[in-house]
Write a protein that holds these residues in place. Structure first.
Motif, mmCIF file in Angstrom:
data_model
loop_
_atom_site.group_PDB
_atom_site.id
_atom_site.type_symbol
_atom_site.label_atom_id
_atom_site.label_comp_id
_atom_site.label_asym_id
_atom_site.label_seq_id
_atom_site.Cartn_x
_atom_site.Cartn_y
_atom_site.Cartn_z
ATOM 1 N N HIS A 1 0.829 -1.212 0.000
ATOM 2 C CA HIS A 1 0.000 0.000 0.000
ATOM 3 C C HIS A 1 0.858 1.255 0.000
ATOM 4 C CE1 HIS A 1 -4.127 -1.311 0.251
ATOM 5 N NE2 HIS A 1 -3.750 -2.288 1.047
ATOM 6 N N ARG A 2 1.912 1.236 0.831
ATOM 7 C CA ARG A 2 2.753 2.426 0.964
ATOM 8 C C ARG A 2 3.507 2.707 -0.336
ATOM 9 N NH1 ARG A 2 4.652 6.336 0.835
ATOM 10 N NH2 ARG A 2 5.753 7.643 2.334
ATOM 11 N N LEU A 3 3.951 1.660 -1.013
ATOM 12 C CA LEU A 3 4.668 1.849 -2.270
ATOM 13 C C LEU A 3 3.739 2.424 -3.329
ATOM 14 C CD1 LEU A 3 6.893 -1.351 -2.395
ATOM 15 C CD2 LEU A 3 7.641 1.005 -2.095
ATOM 16 N N ARG A 4 2.493 1.931 -3.328
ATOM 17 C CA ARG A 4 1.504 2.467 -4.272
ATOM 18 C C ARG A 4 1.288 3.953 -3.998
ATOM 19 N NH1 ARG A 4 -3.951 1.220 -4.296
ATOM 20 N NH2 ARG A 4 -4.461 1.743 -6.435
ATOM 21 N N LEU A 5 1.129 4.264 -2.710
ATOM 22 C CA LEU A 5 0.929 5.656 -2.311
ATOM 23 C C LEU A 5 2.108 6.515 -2.763
ATOM 24 C CD1 LEU A 5 -1.023 7.388 -0.611
ATOM 25 C CD2 LEU A 5 0.471 6.977 1.335
ATOM 26 N N GLY A 6 3.309 5.964 -2.603
ATOM 27 C CA GLY A 6 4.503 6.696 -3.012
ATOM 28 C C GLY A 6 4.506 6.982 -4.505
ATOM 29 N N ARG A 7 4.088 5.995 -5.283
ATOM 30 C CA ARG A 7 4.032 6.197 -6.742
ATOM 31 C C ARG A 7 3.033 7.295 -7.087
ATOM 32 N NH1 ARG A 7 4.807 0.849 -7.533
ATOM 33 N NH2 ARG A 7 2.593 0.362 -7.633
ATOM 34 N N PHE A 8 1.878 7.283 -6.386
ATOM 35 C CA PHE A 8 0.881 8.331 -6.641
ATOM 36 C C PHE A 8 1.437 9.703 -6.286
ATOM 37 C CE2 PHE A 8 -2.656 5.034 -5.903
ATOM 38 C CZ PHE A 8 -2.595 4.685 -7.232
ATOM 39 N N ALA A 9 2.139 9.769 -5.148
ATOM 40 C CA ALA A 9 2.711 11.047 -4.724
ATOM 41 C C ALA A 9 3.664 11.569 -5.791
ATOM 42 C CB ALA A 9 3.425 10.882 -3.390
ATOM 43 N N ASP A 10 4.452 10.646 -6.359
ATOM 44 C CA ASP A 10 5.381 11.012 -7.429
ATOM 45 C C ASP A 10 4.635 11.581 -8.631
ATOM 46 O OD1 ASP A 10 7.887 10.720 -6.556
ATOM 47 O OD2 ASP A 10 8.404 9.010 -7.848
ATOM 48 N N GLN A 11 3.541 10.895 -8.992
ATOM 49 C CA GLN A 11 2.764 11.331 -10.156
ATOM 50 C C GLN A 11 2.169 12.716 -9.915
ATOM 51 O OE1 GLN A 11 -0.083 8.262 -10.931
ATOM 52 N NE2 GLN A 11 1.463 6.838 -11.686
ATOM 53 N N VAL A 12 1.657 12.918 -8.691
ATOM 54 C CA VAL A 12 1.060 14.217 -8.364
ATOM 55 C C VAL A 12 2.117 15.318 -8.500
ATOM 56 C CG1 VAL A 12 0.101 15.613 -6.503
ATOM 57 C CG2 VAL A 12 -0.712 13.301 -6.861
ATOM 58 N N GLU A 13 3.321 15.003 -7.992
ATOM 59 C CA GLU A 13 4.389 16.000 -8.051
ATOM 60 C C GLU A 13 4.714 16.353 -9.499
ATOM 61 O OE1 GLU A 13 8.472 15.766 -5.713
ATOM 62 O OE2 GLU A 13 6.668 15.553 -4.473
ATOM 63 N N GLN A 14 4.761 15.304 -10.350
ATOM 64 C CA GLN A 14 5.089 15.561 -11.742
ATOM 65 C C GLN A 14 3.990 16.357 -12.438
ATOM 66 O OE1 GLN A 14 6.094 11.719 -13.260
ATOM 67 N NE2 GLN A 14 8.081 11.813 -12.223
ATOM 68 N N LEU A 15 2.716 16.058 -12.097
ATOM 69 C CA LEU A 15 1.615 16.811 -12.675
ATOM 70 C C LEU A 15 1.669 18.268 -12.253
ATOM 71 C CD1 LEU A 15 -1.368 14.323 -12.319
ATOM 72 C CD2 LEU A 15 -0.204 15.039 -14.408
ATOM 73 N N LYS A 16 1.982 18.496 -10.987
ATOM 74 C CA LYS A 16 2.098 19.860 -10.477
ATOM 75 C C LYS A 16 3.186 20.610 -11.227
ATOM 76 C CE LYS A 16 0.701 19.782 -5.614
ATOM 77 N NZ LYS A 16 1.283 19.468 -4.301
ATOM 78 N N LEU A 17 4.296 19.908 -11.454
ATOM 79 C CA LEU A 17 5.440 20.507 -12.157
ATOM 80 C C LEU A 17 5.017 20.899 -13.565
ATOM 81 C CD1 LEU A 17 8.151 20.414 -10.544
ATOM 82 C CD2 LEU A 17 9.018 19.013 -12.399
ATOM 83 N N ARG A 18 4.233 20.025 -14.221
ATOM 84 C CA ARG A 18 3.802 20.287 -15.577
ATOM 85 C C ARG A 18 2.860 21.505 -15.605
ATOM 86 N NH1 ARG A 18 1.253 15.312 -18.379
ATOM 87 N NH2 ARG A 18 2.936 14.248 -17.297
ATOM 88 N N LEU A 19 2.014 21.613 -14.551
ATOM 89 C CA LEU A 19 1.103 22.760 -14.476
ATOM 90 C C LEU A 19 1.862 24.069 -14.328
ATOM 91 C CD1 LEU A 19 -1.927 21.752 -12.260
ATOM 92 C CD2 LEU A 19 -1.917 22.445 -14.660
ATOM 93 N N SER A 20 2.933 24.029 -13.536
ATOM 94 C CA SER A 20 3.634 25.273 -13.257
ATOM 95 C C SER A 20 4.487 25.704 -14.434
ATOM 96 C CB SER A 20 4.492 25.107 -11.997
ATOM 97 O OG SER A 20 5.507 24.173 -12.247
ATOM 98 N N LEU A 21 4.756 24.811 -15.363
ATOM 99 C CA LEU A 21 5.606 25.182 -16.503
ATOM 100 C C LEU A 21 4.843 26.023 -17.514
ATOM 101 C CD1 LEU A 21 7.755 21.995 -17.187
ATOM 102 C CD2 LEU A 21 8.495 24.223 -16.366
#
Lengths: 232, 223
Positions: A212-232
Protein backbone atom coordinates in the motif's frame (compact mmCIF):
# COMPACT_ATOMS: atom_id res chain seq x y z
CA UNK A 1 -3.97 6.62 -11.95
CA UNK A 2 -4.02 2.84 -11.88
CA UNK A 3 -6.85 0.93 -10.28
CA UNK A 4 -6.06 -1.07 -7.19
CA UNK A 5 -4.60 -4.39 -8.34
CA UNK A 6 -6.75 -7.45 -7.72
CA UNK A 7 -3.91 -9.25 -5.97
CA UNK A 8 -3.64 -6.44 -3.43
CA UNK A 9 -7.33 -6.67 -2.61
CA UNK A 10 -6.97 -10.41 -2.07
CA UNK A 11 -3.92 -9.82 0.10
CA UNK A 12 -5.91 -7.30 2.19
CA UNK A 13 -8.66 -9.81 2.77
CA UNK A 14 -6.23 -12.65 3.46
CA UNK A 15 -4.31 -10.52 6.00
CA UNK A 16 -7.51 -9.43 7.72
CA UNK A 17 -8.63 -13.05 8.06
CA UNK A 18 -5.23 -14.09 9.41
CA UNK A 19 -5.40 -11.23 11.88
CA UNK A 20 -8.84 -12.34 13.13
CA UNK A 21 -7.68 -15.92 13.56
CA UNK A 22 -4.55 -14.83 15.38
CA UNK A 23 -6.53 -12.63 17.79
CA UNK A 24 -8.78 -15.61 18.41
CA UNK A 25 -5.80 -17.85 19.03
CA UNK A 26 -4.15 -15.41 21.42
CA UNK A 27 -7.29 -15.14 23.57
CA UNK A 28 -8.92 -18.56 23.27
CA UNK A 29 -6.42 -21.11 21.99
CA UNK A 30 -3.27 -20.20 23.94
CA UNK A 31 -3.45 -21.35 27.57
CA UNK A 32 -3.14 -18.91 30.41
CA UNK A 33 0.42 -18.63 31.71
CA UNK A 34 0.58 -19.99 35.26
CA UNK A 35 2.60 -17.25 36.95
CA UNK A 36 1.94 -14.10 34.95
CA UNK A 37 -1.67 -14.67 34.02
CA UNK A 38 -3.42 -12.90 31.18
CA UNK A 39 -0.84 -10.16 30.74
CA UNK A 40 1.51 -12.74 29.24
CA UNK A 41 -0.75 -12.83 26.17
CA UNK A 42 0.74 -9.53 25.03
CA UNK A 43 3.92 -11.50 24.32
CA UNK A 44 2.53 -12.94 21.07
CA UNK A 45 2.08 -9.50 19.56
CA UNK A 46 5.01 -7.93 21.33
CA UNK A 47 7.47 -10.21 19.57
CA UNK A 48 5.54 -10.15 16.28
CA UNK A 49 5.53 -6.34 15.98
CA UNK A 50 9.18 -6.26 17.00
CA UNK A 51 9.92 -8.74 14.25
CA UNK A 52 8.11 -6.58 11.70
CA UNK A 53 10.03 -3.53 12.92
CA UNK A 54 13.41 -5.23 12.55
CA UNK A 55 12.40 -6.69 9.19
CA UNK A 56 11.46 -3.20 7.98
CA UNK A 57 14.75 -1.65 9.04
CA UNK A 58 16.65 -4.53 7.50
CA UNK A 59 14.67 -4.10 4.27
CA UNK A 60 15.40 -0.37 4.35
CA UNK A 61 19.14 -0.98 4.66
CA UNK A 62 19.08 -3.44 1.76
CA UNK A 63 17.07 -0.94 -0.30
CA UNK A 64 19.67 1.71 0.59
CA UNK A 65 22.48 -0.46 -0.77
CA UNK A 66 20.47 -1.28 -3.89
CA UNK A 67 19.76 2.41 -4.46
CA UNK A 68 23.43 3.36 -4.25
CA UNK A 69 24.22 0.59 -6.74
CA UNK A 70 21.45 1.19 -9.25
CA UNK A 71 20.37 4.82 -8.67
CA UNK A 72 16.83 3.61 -9.26
CA UNK A 73 14.28 5.86 -7.51
CA UNK A 74 12.04 2.91 -6.65
CA UNK A 75 14.57 1.69 -4.07
CA UNK A 76 14.51 5.08 -2.39
CA UNK A 77 10.73 4.86 -2.17
CA UNK A 78 11.09 1.34 -0.82
CA UNK A 79 13.53 2.42 1.91
CA UNK A 80 11.28 5.30 2.97
CA UNK A 81 8.21 3.04 3.11
CA UNK A 82 10.08 0.44 5.14
CA UNK A 83 11.44 3.03 7.59
CA UNK A 84 7.98 4.51 8.16
CA UNK A 85 6.50 1.09 8.86
CA UNK A 86 9.47 0.18 11.06
CA UNK A 87 9.07 3.28 13.21
CA UNK A 88 5.41 2.53 13.87
CA UNK A 89 6.01 -1.13 14.68
CA UNK A 90 9.01 -0.61 16.94
CA UNK A 91 6.90 1.97 18.75
CA UNK A 92 4.14 -0.63 19.18
CA UNK A 93 6.81 -3.04 20.35
CA UNK A 94 7.92 -0.61 23.05
CA UNK A 95 4.33 0.13 24.13
CA UNK A 96 3.29 -3.52 24.36
CA UNK A 97 6.51 -4.25 26.23
CA UNK A 98 5.73 -1.53 28.75
CA UNK A 99 2.24 -2.89 29.31
CA UNK A 100 3.78 -6.26 30.14
CA UNK A 101 6.65 -4.83 32.17
CA UNK A 102 4.45 -2.81 34.55
CA UNK A 103 3.02 -5.86 36.40
CA UNK A 104 6.00 -8.19 35.81
CA UNK A 105 9.01 -5.95 36.36
CA UNK A 106 7.03 -3.50 38.47
CA UNK A 107 8.10 -0.63 36.25
CA UNK A 108 7.08 0.78 32.88
CA UNK A 109 10.64 1.27 31.83
CA UNK A 110 14.15 0.12 32.57
CA UNK A 111 17.43 0.73 30.76
CA UNK A 112 17.74 -2.80 29.55
CA UNK A 113 19.74 -3.36 26.32
CA UNK A 114 16.70 -4.26 24.22
CA UNK A 115 14.73 -1.30 25.48
CA UNK A 116 17.67 1.03 25.04
CA UNK A 117 18.38 -0.27 21.57
CA UNK A 118 14.74 0.04 20.51
CA UNK A 119 14.67 3.65 21.70
CA UNK A 120 17.89 4.58 19.95
CA UNK A 121 16.67 2.84 16.80
CA UNK A 122 13.56 5.02 16.86
CA UNK A 123 15.76 8.10 17.20
CA UNK A 124 17.99 7.01 14.32
CA UNK A 125 15.05 6.57 11.97
CA UNK A 126 13.38 9.79 13.09
CA UNK A 127 16.67 11.45 12.21
CA UNK A 128 16.43 9.76 8.81
CA UNK A 129 13.02 11.35 8.20
CA UNK A 130 14.32 14.74 9.34
CA UNK A 131 17.31 14.43 7.04
CA UNK A 132 15.00 13.79 4.10
CA UNK A 133 12.86 16.77 5.02
CA UNK A 134 15.87 19.06 4.88
CA UNK A 135 16.75 18.25 1.26
CA UNK A 136 14.77 19.43 -1.75
CA UNK A 137 16.69 17.86 -4.60
CA UNK A 138 15.16 14.36 -4.95
CA UNK A 139 18.38 12.69 -6.14
CA UNK A 140 20.42 14.06 -3.31
CA UNK A 141 17.65 13.21 -0.85
CA UNK A 142 17.69 9.63 -2.07
CA UNK A 143 21.49 9.36 -1.94
CA UNK A 144 21.85 10.82 1.55
CA UNK A 145 18.89 8.80 2.79
CA UNK A 146 20.46 5.61 1.46
CA UNK A 147 23.79 6.38 3.14
CA UNK A 148 22.06 7.12 6.43
CA UNK A 149 19.90 3.97 6.54
CA UNK A 150 23.01 1.87 5.93
CA UNK A 151 24.95 3.63 8.71
CA UNK A 152 21.95 3.41 11.02
CA UNK A 153 21.42 -0.28 10.48
CA UNK A 154 25.08 -1.08 11.07
CA UNK A 155 25.12 0.86 14.33
CA UNK A 156 22.12 -1.00 15.77
CA UNK A 157 23.94 -4.25 16.67
CA UNK A 158 26.84 -2.26 18.09
CA UNK A 159 24.43 -0.30 20.25
CA UNK A 160 22.86 -3.54 21.37
CA UNK A 161 26.20 -5.11 22.31
CA UNK A 162 27.38 -2.04 24.14
CA UNK A 163 24.15 -1.90 26.12
CA UNK A 164 24.24 -5.63 26.70
CA UNK A 165 27.59 -5.45 28.47
CA UNK A 166 25.51 -3.90 31.19
CA UNK A 167 23.38 -6.32 33.18
CA UNK A 168 20.15 -7.33 31.50
CA UNK A 169 16.83 -8.45 33.02
CA UNK A 170 14.93 -8.97 29.76
CA UNK A 171 13.73 -12.58 29.39
CA UNK A 172 14.98 -14.64 26.47
CA UNK A 173 12.01 -16.88 25.69
CA UNK A 174 13.44 -18.39 22.56
CA UNK A 175 16.79 -20.09 22.90
CA UNK A 176 18.87 -20.56 25.99
CA UNK A 177 17.70 -19.48 29.41
CA UNK A 178 19.65 -16.73 30.93
CA UNK A 179 20.28 -16.32 34.64
CA UNK A 180 18.98 -13.11 36.17
CA UNK A 181 16.15 -12.59 33.68
CA UNK A 182 12.81 -11.63 35.23
CA UNK A 183 9.56 -12.94 33.80
CA UNK A 184 10.98 -16.03 32.14
CA UNK A 185 8.59 -18.79 31.09
CA UNK A 186 8.60 -21.95 29.01
CA UNK A 187 6.18 -22.20 26.14
CA UNK A 188 3.73 -25.08 25.92
CA UNK A 189 2.99 -26.44 22.40
CA UNK A 190 -0.21 -24.40 22.16
CA UNK A 191 1.72 -21.27 23.04
CA UNK A 192 4.27 -22.09 20.35
CA UNK A 193 1.49 -22.48 17.78
CA UNK A 194 -0.04 -19.16 18.73
CA UNK A 195 3.35 -17.48 18.72
CA UNK A 196 4.36 -18.81 15.31
CA UNK A 197 0.96 -17.98 13.88
CA UNK A 198 1.14 -14.38 15.04
CA UNK A 199 4.63 -14.06 13.53
CA UNK A 200 3.21 -15.42 10.28
CA UNK A 201 0.25 -13.03 10.44
CA UNK A 202 2.37 -9.98 11.08
CA UNK A 203 4.72 -10.85 8.26
CA UNK A 204 1.69 -10.60 5.99
CA UNK A 205 0.66 -7.35 7.66
CA UNK A 206 4.10 -6.06 6.78
CA UNK A 207 3.90 -7.12 3.14
CA UNK A 208 0.41 -5.68 2.82
CA UNK A 209 1.38 -2.35 4.35
CA UNK A 210 4.52 -2.15 2.21
CA UNK A 211 2.51 -2.70 -0.94
CA UNK A 212 0.00 0.00 0.00
CA UNK A 213 2.75 2.43 0.96
CA UNK A 214 4.67 1.85 -2.27
CA UNK A 215 1.50 2.47 -4.27
CA UNK A 216 0.93 5.66 -2.31
CA UNK A 217 4.50 6.70 -3.01
CA UNK A 218 4.03 6.20 -6.74
CA UNK A 219 0.88 8.33 -6.64
CA UNK A 220 2.71 11.05 -4.72
CA UNK A 221 5.38 11.01 -7.43
CA UNK A 222 2.76 11.33 -10.16
CA UNK A 223 1.06 14.22 -8.36
CA UNK A 224 4.39 16.00 -8.05
CA UNK A 225 5.09 15.56 -11.74
CA UNK A 226 1.61 16.81 -12.67
CA UNK A 227 2.10 19.86 -10.48
CA UNK A 228 5.44 20.51 -12.16
CA UNK A 229 3.80 20.29 -15.58
CA UNK A 230 1.10 22.76 -14.48
CA UNK A 231 3.63 25.27 -13.26
CA UNK A 232 5.61 25.18 -16.50
CA UNK B 1 51.90 7.43 -2.59
CA UNK B 2 49.76 9.91 -4.41
CA UNK B 3 46.92 9.04 -2.04
CA UNK B 4 48.98 9.81 1.06
CA UNK B 5 50.24 13.05 -0.46
CA UNK B 6 46.68 14.16 -1.26
CA UNK B 7 45.49 13.27 2.23
CA UNK B 8 48.38 15.13 3.75
CA UNK B 9 47.68 18.17 1.56
CA UNK B 10 44.08 18.35 2.78
CA UNK B 11 45.25 18.09 6.39
CA UNK B 12 47.84 20.86 5.99
CA UNK B 13 45.30 23.05 4.24
CA UNK B 14 42.88 22.70 7.15
CA UNK B 15 45.54 23.20 9.78
CA UNK B 16 47.13 26.27 8.20
CA UNK B 17 43.71 27.78 7.58
CA UNK B 18 42.82 27.19 11.19
CA UNK B 19 46.05 28.59 12.58
CA UNK B 20 45.44 31.80 10.68
CA UNK B 21 41.80 32.31 11.69
CA UNK B 22 41.65 30.27 14.92
CA UNK B 23 37.86 30.54 14.82
CA UNK B 24 37.16 26.82 15.08
CA UNK B 25 39.56 25.87 17.86
CA UNK B 26 38.77 28.88 20.02
CA UNK B 27 35.03 28.30 19.70
CA UNK B 28 35.39 24.60 20.54
CA UNK B 29 37.65 25.34 23.49
CA UNK B 30 35.51 28.07 25.05
CA UNK B 31 32.43 25.94 24.54
CA UNK B 32 34.09 22.94 26.20
CA UNK B 33 35.09 25.01 29.24
CA UNK B 34 31.54 26.36 29.50
CA UNK B 35 30.07 22.87 29.42
CA UNK B 36 32.40 21.73 32.21
CA UNK B 37 31.46 24.81 34.19
CA UNK B 38 27.78 24.04 33.81
CA UNK B 39 28.37 20.44 34.87
CA UNK B 40 30.18 21.72 37.93
CA UNK B 41 26.99 23.37 39.15
CA UNK B 42 24.56 20.82 37.76
CA UNK B 43 26.24 17.81 39.38
CA UNK B 44 27.99 19.25 42.46
CA UNK B 45 31.29 17.70 41.47
CA UNK B 46 32.51 16.94 44.98
CA UNK B 47 35.26 14.45 45.71
CA UNK B 48 32.96 11.47 46.01
CA UNK B 49 30.91 11.92 42.84
CA UNK B 50 33.97 13.02 40.88
CA UNK B 51 35.51 9.57 40.71
CA UNK B 52 32.39 8.09 39.12
CA UNK B 53 31.17 10.88 36.84
CA UNK B 54 34.42 12.39 35.54
CA UNK B 55 34.50 10.21 32.43
CA UNK B 56 30.85 10.98 31.67
CA UNK B 57 31.31 14.72 32.06
CA UNK B 58 34.39 14.71 29.86
CA UNK B 59 32.82 12.67 27.08
CA UNK B 60 29.66 14.77 26.97
CA UNK B 61 31.90 17.83 26.75
CA UNK B 62 33.96 16.32 23.93
CA UNK B 63 30.84 15.27 22.04
CA UNK B 64 29.29 18.73 22.19
CA UNK B 65 32.50 20.56 21.36
CA UNK B 66 33.20 18.00 18.64
CA UNK B 67 29.87 18.47 16.90
CA UNK B 68 30.46 22.23 16.96
CA UNK B 69 33.83 21.74 15.31
CA UNK B 70 32.58 19.26 12.71
CA UNK B 71 29.79 21.60 11.66
CA UNK B 72 32.12 24.54 11.32
CA UNK B 73 34.82 22.63 9.49
CA UNK B 74 32.43 21.45 6.78
CA UNK B 75 30.44 24.70 6.62
CA UNK B 76 33.70 26.51 5.87
CA UNK B 77 34.26 24.29 2.85
CA UNK B 78 30.73 24.78 1.62
CA UNK B 79 30.33 28.52 2.16
CA UNK B 80 33.46 29.59 0.37
CA UNK B 81 33.08 27.07 -2.41
CA UNK B 82 36.20 25.20 -1.29
CA UNK B 83 34.42 21.88 -1.53
CA UNK B 84 33.97 22.27 -5.29
CA UNK B 85 37.66 23.07 -5.59
CA UNK B 86 38.57 20.02 -3.57
CA UNK B 87 36.33 17.81 -5.66
CA UNK B 88 37.85 19.12 -8.87
CA UNK B 89 41.31 18.06 -7.73
CA UNK B 90 42.43 14.94 -9.62
CA UNK B 91 42.73 12.76 -6.53
CA UNK B 92 40.79 9.90 -5.06
CA UNK B 93 37.70 11.15 -3.22
CA UNK B 94 38.53 9.01 -0.22
CA UNK B 95 41.76 11.00 0.18
CA UNK B 96 39.58 14.06 0.74
CA UNK B 97 37.56 12.18 3.32
CA UNK B 98 40.68 10.98 5.10
CA UNK B 99 42.19 14.45 5.04
CA UNK B 100 39.11 16.10 6.48
CA UNK B 101 38.66 13.31 9.00
CA UNK B 102 42.24 13.57 10.22
CA UNK B 103 42.10 17.35 10.43
CA UNK B 104 38.90 17.11 12.48
CA UNK B 105 40.48 14.47 14.67
CA UNK B 106 43.49 16.73 15.25
CA UNK B 107 41.22 19.65 16.18
CA UNK B 108 39.33 17.48 18.61
CA UNK B 109 42.55 16.13 20.14
CA UNK B 110 43.92 19.68 20.46
CA UNK B 111 40.84 20.77 22.37
CA UNK B 112 41.09 17.66 24.52
CA UNK B 113 44.78 18.37 25.12
CA UNK B 114 43.79 21.69 26.68
CA UNK B 115 40.63 20.54 28.46
CA UNK B 116 42.19 17.49 30.16
CA UNK B 117 44.97 19.32 32.06
CA UNK B 118 42.52 22.08 32.91
CA UNK B 119 40.09 19.54 34.33
CA UNK B 120 42.93 17.83 36.20
CA UNK B 121 43.90 21.11 37.86
CA UNK B 122 40.35 22.26 38.60
CA UNK B 123 39.27 18.99 40.18
CA UNK B 124 42.58 17.68 41.42
CA UNK B 125 42.37 14.37 39.59
CA UNK B 126 45.15 12.77 37.59
CA UNK B 127 43.89 12.15 34.06
CA UNK B 128 47.29 11.49 32.55
CA UNK B 129 47.39 7.73 32.36
CA UNK B 130 48.44 6.01 29.16
CA UNK B 131 45.34 3.82 29.05
CA UNK B 132 42.95 6.71 29.57
CA UNK B 133 44.63 8.77 26.86
CA UNK B 134 44.40 5.79 24.52
CA UNK B 135 40.66 5.61 25.11
CA UNK B 136 40.38 9.33 24.40
CA UNK B 137 42.12 8.84 21.03
CA UNK B 138 40.08 5.75 20.08
CA UNK B 139 36.80 7.36 21.10
CA UNK B 140 37.54 10.60 19.27
CA UNK B 141 38.52 8.65 16.16
CA UNK B 142 35.21 6.78 16.12
CA UNK B 143 33.23 9.93 16.74
CA UNK B 144 35.03 11.93 14.07
CA UNK B 145 34.94 9.18 11.45
CA UNK B 146 31.12 9.12 11.46
CA UNK B 147 30.90 12.84 12.20
CA UNK B 148 32.93 13.92 9.18
CA UNK B 149 30.79 11.84 6.85
CA UNK B 150 27.52 13.12 8.35
CA UNK B 151 28.71 16.73 8.48
CA UNK B 152 29.49 16.51 4.76
CA UNK B 153 25.84 15.56 4.26
CA UNK B 154 24.26 18.02 6.66
CA UNK B 155 26.01 21.11 5.27
CA UNK B 156 24.24 20.37 2.01
CA UNK B 157 20.79 20.44 3.63
CA UNK B 158 18.41 23.25 4.48
CA UNK B 159 18.52 22.73 8.24
CA UNK B 160 22.30 22.25 8.39
CA UNK B 161 23.39 23.29 11.91
CA UNK B 162 20.62 21.64 13.86
CA UNK B 163 20.69 18.45 11.86
CA UNK B 164 24.22 17.22 12.61
CA UNK B 165 23.79 16.36 16.31
CA UNK B 166 20.43 14.74 15.59
CA UNK B 167 21.97 12.48 12.97
CA UNK B 168 25.25 11.92 14.75
CA UNK B 169 24.41 11.30 18.40
CA UNK B 170 22.19 8.21 17.99
CA UNK B 171 24.81 6.62 15.74
CA UNK B 172 27.61 7.49 18.14
CA UNK B 173 25.93 6.00 21.22
CA UNK B 174 28.13 2.85 21.18
CA UNK B 175 31.24 5.08 21.18
CA UNK B 176 29.96 7.06 24.17
CA UNK B 177 29.00 4.00 26.18
CA UNK B 178 32.25 2.19 25.48
CA UNK B 179 34.45 5.27 25.94
CA UNK B 180 32.81 6.30 29.20
CA UNK B 181 33.01 2.77 30.59
CA UNK B 182 36.63 2.26 29.55
CA UNK B 183 37.66 5.69 30.83
CA UNK B 184 35.96 5.10 34.17
CA UNK B 185 37.68 1.73 34.35
CA UNK B 186 41.12 3.31 33.94
CA UNK B 187 40.39 6.18 36.31
CA UNK B 188 39.16 3.83 39.02
CA UNK B 189 42.12 1.52 38.49
CA UNK B 190 40.08 -1.54 37.53
CA UNK B 191 41.99 -4.49 36.12
CA UNK B 192 42.33 -5.05 32.39
CA UNK B 193 39.75 -7.85 32.49
CA UNK B 194 36.94 -5.33 33.07
CA UNK B 195 38.17 -2.80 30.54
CA UNK B 196 39.08 -5.01 27.60
CA UNK B 197 35.53 -5.64 26.26
CA UNK B 198 34.97 -1.90 26.02
CA UNK B 199 38.28 -1.36 24.23
CA UNK B 200 37.38 -4.12 21.78
CA UNK B 201 34.03 -2.48 21.14
CA UNK B 202 35.74 0.86 20.44
CA UNK B 203 38.16 -0.81 18.02
CA UNK B 204 35.33 -2.60 16.22
CA UNK B 205 33.29 0.58 15.96
CA UNK B 206 36.23 2.58 14.61
CA UNK B 207 37.10 -0.05 12.03
CA UNK B 208 33.53 -0.66 10.85
CA UNK B 209 32.59 2.98 10.49
CA UNK B 210 35.86 4.05 8.88
CA UNK B 211 35.35 1.30 6.32
CA UNK B 212 31.73 2.26 5.60
CA UNK B 213 32.56 5.95 5.44
CA UNK B 214 35.28 5.17 2.94
CA UNK B 215 32.84 3.21 0.78
CA UNK B 216 30.00 5.73 0.78
CA UNK B 217 31.86 9.05 0.81
CA UNK B 218 31.74 9.19 -2.99
CA UNK B 219 27.94 9.23 -2.90
CA UNK B 220 27.87 12.04 -0.39
CA UNK B 221 29.92 14.51 -2.41
CA UNK B 222 28.65 13.54 -5.85
CA UNK B 223 26.96 16.38 -7.74
Amino acid sequence: MQAKPKALTYLDIFTAVLMLISVGMVFFYAPMEAVMGNVQRVFYYHVAVGWVGMLSFFAAAIAGILYLKSKDRKWDMFALAAVEIGIVFIFLNIVTGSIWARPIWNTWWTWDPRLTTATIMELIYFAYLMLRQGIEDPDRRARFGAVYVILGFVSVPLTFFSARLFRTIHPVVIGTNQPGAEGQFDMTPKMVHTFLFSLFTFTFVFIDLMWHRLRLGRFADQVEQLKLRLSL
Amino acid sequence: MNFLRATFAVITKDLSGEFRSRELLSAMFVFAVLVILIFNFALELDVKTRSTVTAGVLWVTFAFAGSLGLNRSMAMEKDRGCMDGLLLAPVDRSAIYFGKMFANLLFMLMVEAIVLPLYSVLYNINLFQAGFLGVVILGSLGYVSVGTLLATMTVQTRTRDILLPILLFPLAIPVFIAAVKASTGYLQGLEMEAIRPWLNLLLVYDTVFLAIALMVFDFVVEE
